[in-house]
Scaffold this motif. Structure first.
Motif, PDB file in Angstrom:
ATOM      1  N   VAL A  45       0.837  -1.203   0.000  1.00  0.00           N
ATOM      2  CA  VAL A  45       0.000   0.000   0.000  1.00  0.00           C
ATOM      3  C   VAL A  45       0.872   1.254   0.000  1.00  0.00           C
ATOM      4  O   VAL A  45       0.620   2.205  -0.758  1.00  0.00           O
ATOM      5  N   LEU A 146      -3.473  -1.826  -5.851  1.00  0.00           N
ATOM      6  CA  LEU A 146      -4.340  -1.591  -4.681  1.00  0.00           C
ATOM      7  C   LEU A 146      -5.659  -2.344  -4.811  1.00  0.00           C
ATOM      8  O   LEU A 146      -6.083  -3.032  -3.869  1.00  0.00           O
ATOM      9  N   ILE A 150      -6.540  -5.541  -2.411  1.00  0.00           N
ATOM     10  CA  ILE A 150      -7.726  -5.411  -1.544  1.00  0.00           C
ATOM     11  C   ILE A 150      -8.672  -6.573  -1.830  1.00  0.00           C
ATOM     12  O   ILE A 150      -9.239  -7.172  -0.915  1.00  0.00           O
TER      13      ILE A 150
END
Length: 188
Positions: A45, A146, A150
């Protein structure tokens, strides 16, 4: 031998049964997996946010990757080893779990994104290293990373729930198809 038969055979191996039924081993391995995920995901991240130009804009991208990559690799290796052990503890249930299959697909896509970034975008980092806003290709790679990671984390968390397990029939035909479940009605 079909994949289903292979995973049934694997699930019946003594070490698989012992690992799944152990009072401590499975929980310890699962905890290690989650901690390694936190390390890996945190580093990823931070790097992705830099690629997007949202954080650490004054720090060269090459410096960010130099500092974060060893930690991310360590977290990833521990995560893969512990995840493999978790899979071998419940191979049939994992194989037939729609969230596990989704996680594996997302992992494949995330790996492809990393490979494309490191083979096509990052080799030209010298031309944009100190720019606060990296080029579009780097930003796209960061955004995709990302989203994919996720999704991996979400799917991994959902594996624990048995909403679509094969023994919970009837299930919609699409679920049975996607999970390789044999739709055999139970007599209750």
């Amino acid at each position: 031998m079909s994949l289903l038969a292979f995973f049934e055979w694997l699930a019946d191996l003594p070490w698989s049964v012992d690992l799944h039924e152990s009072q401590y081993a499975y929980s310890i391995i699962e905890s290690i997996h989650v901690w390694a995920l936190c390390l890996f995901f945190g580093m990823t991240v931070m790097f992705d946010l830099r690629l997007l130009g949202w954080t650490m804009r004054s720090v060269p991208v090459s410096e960010v990757i130099r500092r974060l990559l060893p930690w991310a690799i360590a977290g990833f290796v521990i995560m893969v080893v512990s995840g493999t052990l978790l899979f071998f503890a419940i191979p049939l249930r994992s194989y037939q779990n729609i969230f596990f299959r989704g996680k594996m697909l997302l992992l494949l896509l995330a790996g492809l994104n990393v490979w494309i970034f490191h083979s096509r975008v990052f080799p030209r980092v010298a031309t944009w290293d100190v720019d606060g806003m990296p080029p579009r290709a780097a930003r796209v790679a960061g955004a995709l990373s990302l989203v994919l990671w996720i999704g991996v984390v979400f799917s991994g968390r959902m594996i624990a729930y048995n909403w679509f397990d094969c023994d919970r029939q009837p299930q919609p035909a699409i679920i049975n198809f996607l999970t390789s479940c044999l739709a055999i009605e139970s007599g209750h």
